[in-house]
Design a protein around this motif. Structure first.
Motif, PDB file in Angstrom:
ATOM      1  N   GLY A  13     -41.211 -29.890  -4.700  1.00  0.00           N
ATOM      2  CA  GLY A  13     -41.301 -29.295  -4.052  1.00  0.00           C
ATOM      3  C   GLY A  13     -42.262 -30.033  -4.422  1.00  0.00           C
ATOM      4  O   GLY A  13     -43.296 -30.302  -3.220  1.00  0.00           O
ATOM      5  N   VAL A  14     -43.313 -30.859  -5.234  1.00  0.00           N
ATOM      6  CA  VAL A  14     -44.190 -31.287  -5.236  1.00  0.00           C
ATOM      7  C   VAL A  14     -43.841 -33.273  -4.397  1.00  0.00           C
ATOM      8  O   VAL A  14     -45.008 -33.242  -3.816  1.00  0.00           O
ATOM      9  CB  VAL A  14     -44.310 -32.053  -6.771  1.00  0.00           C
ATOM     10  N   LYS A  15     -42.460 -33.365  -3.564  1.00  0.00           N
ATOM     11  CA  LYS A  15     -41.941 -34.224  -3.608  1.00  0.00           C
ATOM     12  C   LYS A  15     -42.840 -33.925  -1.922  1.00  0.00           C
ATOM     13  O   LYS A  15     -42.610 -34.660  -1.007  1.00  0.00           O
ATOM     14  CB  LYS A  15     -40.771 -34.790  -2.920  1.00  0.00           C
ATOM     15  N   ARG A  16     -42.388 -32.759  -1.177  1.00  0.00           N
ATOM     16  CA  ARG A  16     -43.000 -32.116  -0.244  1.00  0.00           C
ATOM     17  C   ARG A  16     -44.670 -31.944  -0.131  1.00  0.00           C
ATOM     18  O   ARG A  16     -44.688 -32.038   1.240  1.00  0.00           O
ATOM     19  CB  ARG A  16     -42.663 -30.864   0.371  1.00  0.00           C
ATOM     20  N   SER A  19     -49.717 -29.910   1.626  1.00  0.00           N
ATOM     21  CA  SER A  19     -49.986 -29.174   1.778  1.00  0.00           C
ATOM     22  C   SER A  19     -49.110 -28.101   1.520  1.00  0.00           C
ATOM     23  O   SER A  19     -49.142 -26.777   0.878  1.00  0.00           O
ATOM     24  CB  SER A  19     -49.554 -28.898   3.310  1.00  0.00           C
ATOM     25  N   VAL A  20     -47.656 -28.461   1.251  1.00  0.00           N
ATOM     26  CA  VAL A  20     -47.032 -27.452   0.449  1.00  0.00           C
ATOM     27  C   VAL A  20     -47.220 -26.740  -1.232  1.00  0.00           C
ATOM     28  O   VAL A  20     -47.005 -25.872  -1.087  1.00  0.00           O
ATOM     29  CB  VAL A  20     -45.106 -27.558   0.193  1.00  0.00           C
ATOM     30  N   VAL A  21     -48.077 -27.877  -2.171  1.00  0.00           N
ATOM     31  CA  VAL A  21     -48.192 -27.407  -3.027  1.00  0.00           C
ATOM     32  C   VAL A  21     -49.671 -26.377  -2.681  1.00  0.00           C
ATOM     33  O   VAL A  21     -49.926 -25.740  -3.510  1.00  0.00           O
ATOM     34  CB  VAL A  21     -48.689 -28.381  -4.063  1.00  0.00           C
ATOM     35  N   ILE A  70     -36.033 -35.866 -11.928  1.00  0.00           N
ATOM     36  CA  ILE A  70     -36.094 -36.885 -10.738  1.00  0.00           C
ATOM     37  C   ILE A  70     -37.714 -37.351  -9.965  1.00  0.00           C
ATOM     38  O   ILE A  70     -37.619 -38.456  -9.323  1.00  0.00           O
ATOM     39  CB  ILE A  70     -35.167 -36.323  -9.576  1.00  0.00           C
ATOM     40  N   GLY A  71     -38.579 -36.671 -10.911  1.00  0.00           N
ATOM     41  CA  GLY A  71     -40.148 -37.042 -10.098  1.00  0.00           C
ATOM     42  C   GLY A  71     -41.130 -36.929 -10.979  1.00  0.00           C
ATOM     43  O   GLY A  71     -41.074 -35.217 -12.036  1.00  0.00           O
ATOM     44  N   PRO A  72     -42.369 -36.262 -10.242  1.00  0.00           N
ATOM     45  CA  PRO A  72     -43.127 -35.621 -11.201  1.00  0.00           C
ATOM     46  C   PRO A  72     -43.451 -34.337 -11.262  1.00  0.00           C
ATOM     47  O   PRO A  72     -42.885 -33.471 -10.348  1.00  0.00           O
ATOM     48  CB  PRO A  72     -44.415 -36.565 -10.393  1.00  0.00           C
ATOM     49  N   CYS A  73     -43.701 -33.425 -11.682  1.00  0.00           N
ATOM     50  CA  CYS A  73     -43.859 -31.424 -10.981  1.00  0.00           C
ATOM     51  C   CYS A  73     -44.823 -31.523 -11.486  1.00  0.00           C
ATOM     52  O   CYS A  73     -45.631 -32.177 -11.946  1.00  0.00           O
ATOM     53  CB  CYS A  73     -42.108 -31.075 -12.463  1.00  0.00           C
ATOM     54  N   LEU A  74     -45.867 -30.269 -11.443  1.00  0.00           N
ATOM     55  CA  LEU A  74     -46.970 -29.890 -11.303  1.00  0.00           C
ATOM     56  C   LEU A  74     -46.555 -28.587 -12.143  1.00  0.00           C
ATOM     57  O   LEU A  74     -45.534 -27.973 -11.806  1.00  0.00           O
ATOM     58  CB  LEU A  74     -47.840 -29.666 -10.106  1.00  0.00           C
ATOM     59  N   VAL A  75     -47.743 -28.859 -12.915  1.00  0.00           N
ATOM     60  CA  VAL A  75     -47.573 -27.579 -14.472  1.00  0.00           C
ATOM     61  C   VAL A  75     -49.059 -26.654 -13.676  1.00  0.00           C
ATOM     62  O   VAL A  75     -49.951 -26.632 -14.017  1.00  0.00           O
ATOM     63  CB  VAL A  75     -46.934 -27.645 -15.763  1.00  0.00           C
ATOM     64  N   ASN A 118     -34.401 -24.699  -6.956  1.00  0.00           N
ATOM     65  CA  ASN A 118     -35.267 -23.406  -6.360  1.00  0.00           C
ATOM     66  C   ASN A 118     -36.610 -24.732  -6.671  1.00  0.00           C
ATOM     67  O   ASN A 118     -36.261 -25.429  -7.390  1.00  0.00           O
ATOM     68  CB  ASN A 118     -35.210 -22.385  -7.209  1.00  0.00           C
ATOM     69  N   ILE A 119     -37.703 -23.919  -5.825  1.00  0.00           N
ATOM     70  CA  ILE A 119     -38.376 -25.160  -5.735  1.00  0.00           C
ATOM     71  C   ILE A 119     -39.870 -24.408  -7.248  1.00  0.00           C
ATOM     72  O   ILE A 119     -40.560 -25.222  -7.234  1.00  0.00           O
ATOM     73  CB  ILE A 119     -39.393 -24.551  -4.268  1.00  0.00           C
ATOM     74  N   VAL A 120     -39.809 -23.758  -7.698  1.00  0.00           N
ATOM     75  CA  VAL A 120     -40.947 -23.217  -8.810  1.00  0.00           C
ATOM     76  C   VAL A 120     -40.156 -22.067  -9.878  1.00  0.00           C
ATOM     77  O   VAL A 120     -38.885 -21.401  -9.703  1.00  0.00           O
ATOM     78  CB  VAL A 120     -42.094 -21.854  -8.137  1.00  0.00           C
ATOM     79  N   HIS A 121     -40.305 -22.648 -11.000  1.00  0.00           N
ATOM     80  CA  HIS A 121     -40.259 -22.040 -11.898  1.00  0.00           C
ATOM     81  C   HIS A 121     -41.172 -20.705 -12.996  1.00  0.00           C
ATOM     82  O   HIS A 121     -42.042 -21.220 -12.512  1.00  0.00           O
ATOM     83  CB  HIS A 121     -39.339 -23.065 -13.663  1.00  0.00           C
ATOM     84  N   GLY A 122     -40.978 -19.843 -12.908  1.00  0.00           N
ATOM     85  CA  GLY A 122     -42.184 -18.676 -14.122  1.00  0.00           C
ATOM     86  C   GLY A 122     -41.399 -18.146 -15.462  1.00  0.00           C
ATOM     87  O   GLY A 122     -40.548 -18.373 -14.921  1.00  0.00           O
ATOM     88  N   SER A 123     -42.256 -18.198 -16.026  1.00  0.00           N
ATOM     89  CA  SER A 123     -42.172 -17.757 -16.873  1.00  0.00           C
ATOM     90  C   SER A 123     -41.372 -16.464 -17.318  1.00  0.00           C
ATOM     91  O   SER A 123     -42.401 -15.380 -16.522  1.00  0.00           O
ATOM     92  CB  SER A 123     -43.363 -18.109 -18.449  1.00  0.00           C
TER      93      SER A 123
END
Ligand code: CMP
Length: 138
Positions: A13-16, A19-21, A70-75, A118-123
């Motif tokens: 998701g971050v890689k996209r 705007s997507v973020v 594989i790359g950075p994510c955003l928490v 999938n593009i996001v995780h949720g608790s």
């Protein structure tokens, strides 16, 4: 009752791009929740193995560990009334092919979506959110 939950915008998701973020974050804000913390992280394999411990041994586990490192994510730390359930509904079903239109996992699916991608995780609970925060950030 106000509660906190964790969203991870995964490396795919971050890689996209910005705007997507931004659009993903907007979904949570439009539902009346607050993003109280944003943390850019490059996760390591050890952290992710611990984070997804309950899935260890499943056929998709190694692919999941790779996809998350594989790359950075955003928490995102998200707060609001019934935030856990609201975020899960906004995210949609785990498998993007089965998620309903209008959910993040459906609307932002791409050719690689499905399985672990999938593009996001949720608790899945506020207790899980606390545990996840400690693994990710401390
Ligand atoms: P997430 O919400 O981050 O939580 C666990 C992750 O494992 C899930 O999203 C998917 O990325 C992956 N996952 C869970 N169940 C399956 C499955 N049955 N097949 C493939 N991947 C899965």
């Amino acid at each position: 009752m106000a509660e906190r939950t964790i969203v991870i915008i995964k490396p795919d998701g971050v890689k996209r791009g910005e705007s997507v973020v931004r659009q993903i974050k907007q979904r949570y804000l439009e539902a009346g929740m607050r993003i109280i913390q944003e943390i850019d992280l490059q996760l390591d394999r050890h952290q992710i193995r611990e984070f997804y411990k309950e899935h260890e041994g499943r056929s998709f586990f190694e692919d999941l560990v790779s996809a998350m490192t594989i790359g950075p994510c955003l928490v995102l730390v998200i707060e609001g009334e019934e935030a856990v359930e609201k975020v899960r509904a906004i995210n949609g079903a785990t498998d993007p092919a089965k998620a309903a239109p209008g959910t993040i996992r459906y609307d932002f699916r791409d050719a690689e979506s499905g399985g672990p991608r999938n593009i996001v995780h949720g608790s899945n609970s506020s207790i899980a959110a606390s545990r996840e925060f400690l693994i990710l950030v401390e």
